[in-house]
Design a protein around this motif. Structure first.
Motif, mmCIF file in Angstrom:
data_model
loop_
_atom_site.group_PDB
_atom_site.id
_atom_site.type_symbol
_atom_site.label_atom_id
_atom_site.label_comp_id
_atom_site.label_asym_id
_atom_site.label_seq_id
_atom_site.Cartn_x
_atom_site.Cartn_y
_atom_site.Cartn_z
ATOM 1 N N MET A 13 -0.865 21.653 45.447
ATOM 2 C CA MET A 13 0.428 21.415 44.801
ATOM 3 C C MET A 13 0.379 20.081 44.058
ATOM 4 N N SER A 14 0.878 20.072 42.826
ATOM 5 C CA SER A 14 0.863 18.847 42.032
ATOM 6 C C SER A 14 1.835 17.829 42.611
ATOM 7 N N GLY A 15 1.634 16.580 42.183
ATOM 8 C CA GLY A 15 2.513 15.520 42.663
ATOM 9 C C GLY A 15 3.965 15.746 42.274
ATOM 10 N N ASP A 16 4.182 16.208 41.043
ATOM 11 C CA ASP A 16 5.551 16.449 40.575
ATOM 12 C C ASP A 16 6.204 17.582 41.349
ATOM 13 N N ALA A 17 5.434 18.625 41.624
ATOM 14 C CA ALA A 17 5.979 19.760 42.366
ATOM 15 C C ALA A 17 6.309 19.357 43.799
ATOM 16 N N ARG A 18 5.442 18.553 44.402
ATOM 17 C CA ARG A 18 5.710 18.108 45.769
ATOM 18 C C ARG A 18 6.935 17.215 45.804
ATOM 19 N N ARG A 19 7.087 16.355 44.813
ATOM 20 C CA ARG A 19 8.274 15.497 44.773
ATOM 21 C C ARG A 19 9.536 16.333 44.666
ATOM 22 N N ALA A 20 9.504 17.350 43.820
ATOM 23 C CA ALA A 20 10.672 18.210 43.660
ATOM 24 C C ALA A 20 10.977 18.946 44.963
ATOM 25 N N GLN A 21 9.937 19.388 45.652
ATOM 26 C CA GLN A 21 10.121 20.090 46.921
ATOM 27 C C GLN A 21 10.739 19.175 47.972
ATOM 28 N N LEU A 22 10.205 17.971 48.098
ATOM 29 C CA LEU A 22 10.731 17.029 49.081
ATOM 30 C C LEU A 22 12.159 16.603 48.738
ATOM 31 N N ALA A 23 12.440 16.436 47.448
ATOM 32 C CA ALA A 23 13.798 16.065 47.036
ATOM 33 C C ALA A 23 14.793 17.153 47.407
ATOM 34 N N ALA A 24 14.408 18.408 47.191
ATOM 35 C CA ALA A 24 15.289 19.527 47.540
ATOM 36 C C ALA A 24 15.479 19.617 49.051
ATOM 37 N N ASN A 25 14.396 19.434 49.801
ATOM 38 C CA ASN A 25 14.494 19.469 51.263
ATOM 39 C C ASN A 25 15.390 18.353 51.786
ATOM 40 N N LEU A 26 15.220 17.160 51.232
ATOM 41 C CA LEU A 26 16.030 16.022 51.664
ATOM 42 C C LEU A 26 17.501 16.258 51.350
#
Length: 240
Positions: free
Chosen positions: A1-14
């Motif tokens: 998973m790319s860095g941008d995709a992981r950031r988006a995933q973590l932001a949504a989870n948070l």
């Protein structure tokens, strides 16, 4: 998973976690500011810690010193509060006190003594939470599989922490039993916490509640939630 995709995933989870906490606080008649979320990043990389810090979550929890120590070192440039939340062997105390700000799993007098000795040698201070065993099947005086002191032994451990230079008593921690209604366990923890706070007014922390039972913990007075899966997801899905 790319860095941008992981950031988006973590932001949504948070965001989802924050919404759950806000809803639980509203239902309990509590201010959302009363409850802090600790991101338990066990098995996840330091890059996730950095992303969460950028998103405003700066309380990080770890279960094992072997993983926590290098991760904390890699993130030393960040303004983070590190919580050691797993069972702690006395031979790991020297390492843990070098990076941890709070140890949630103090459950025996020998560990108190060793933490005090090591934190003084490191020139630091450490907040300690007494872990309480809430397993109804545990016999008095026997530490259960998830650890913790018998509720009757909490006052003596708290006194030991307070007497140890370099250590500060922060409050209590517990893990709800795997079976049964977590509310009953958290009610018991709240009673222990109230008794402790009557003796030590500064010991206000109640560390309880994880991804699956955070609503019950908020309803029963927790101040710190230890959240792993709901924030970080299933590690098998991000390891390539």
């Amino acid at each position: 998973m790319s860095g941008d995709a992981r950031r988006a995933q973590l932001a949504a989870n948070l965001e989802r976690v924050r919404e759950r906490v806000a809803a639980a606080c509203a239902a309990a008649g509590r201010a959302v500011e009363e409850v802090r979320v600790i991101a338990v990043t066990k098995h996840f990389p330091a890059s996730d810690v950095r992303i969460l810090a950028e998103l405003g979550l700066r309380d990080v929890g770890e279960n094992r010193d072997q993983e926590a120590a290098p991760k904390a070192a890699e993130c030393r440039d960040l303004d983070l509060t590190w919580h050691f939340v797993g069972q702690l062997q006395t031979n790991k105390a020297r390492s843990v006190v070098r990076y941890a700000d709070v140890v949630h799993s103090v459950d025996r007098a020998r560990l108190v003594t060793e933490l005090g000795r090591r934190v003084r040698a490191a020139g630091r201070t450490l907040t300690c939470l007494v872990q309480v065993n809430l397993d109804p099947d545990s016999e008095k005086g026997v530490i259960g599989p998830r650890g913790g002191a018998d509720p009757a032994d909490v006052p003596a451990l708290a006194e030991a922490v307070e007497a140890e230079e370099g250590l500060t008593l922060g409050g209590v921690m517990a893990v709800a039993p795997r079976e049964g209604d977590p509310r009953a366990a958290f009610d018991q923890l709240k009673a222990v916490a109230d008794d402790l706070r009557a003796r030590y007014p500064h010991a206000t922390t109640i560390s309880a509640g994880m991804s699956g039972d955070l609503e019950a913990a908020v309803e029963r007075g927790t101040t710190h939630l230890r959240i792993g899966a709901a924030l970080l997801g299933d590690r098998r899905l991000i390891v390539g």
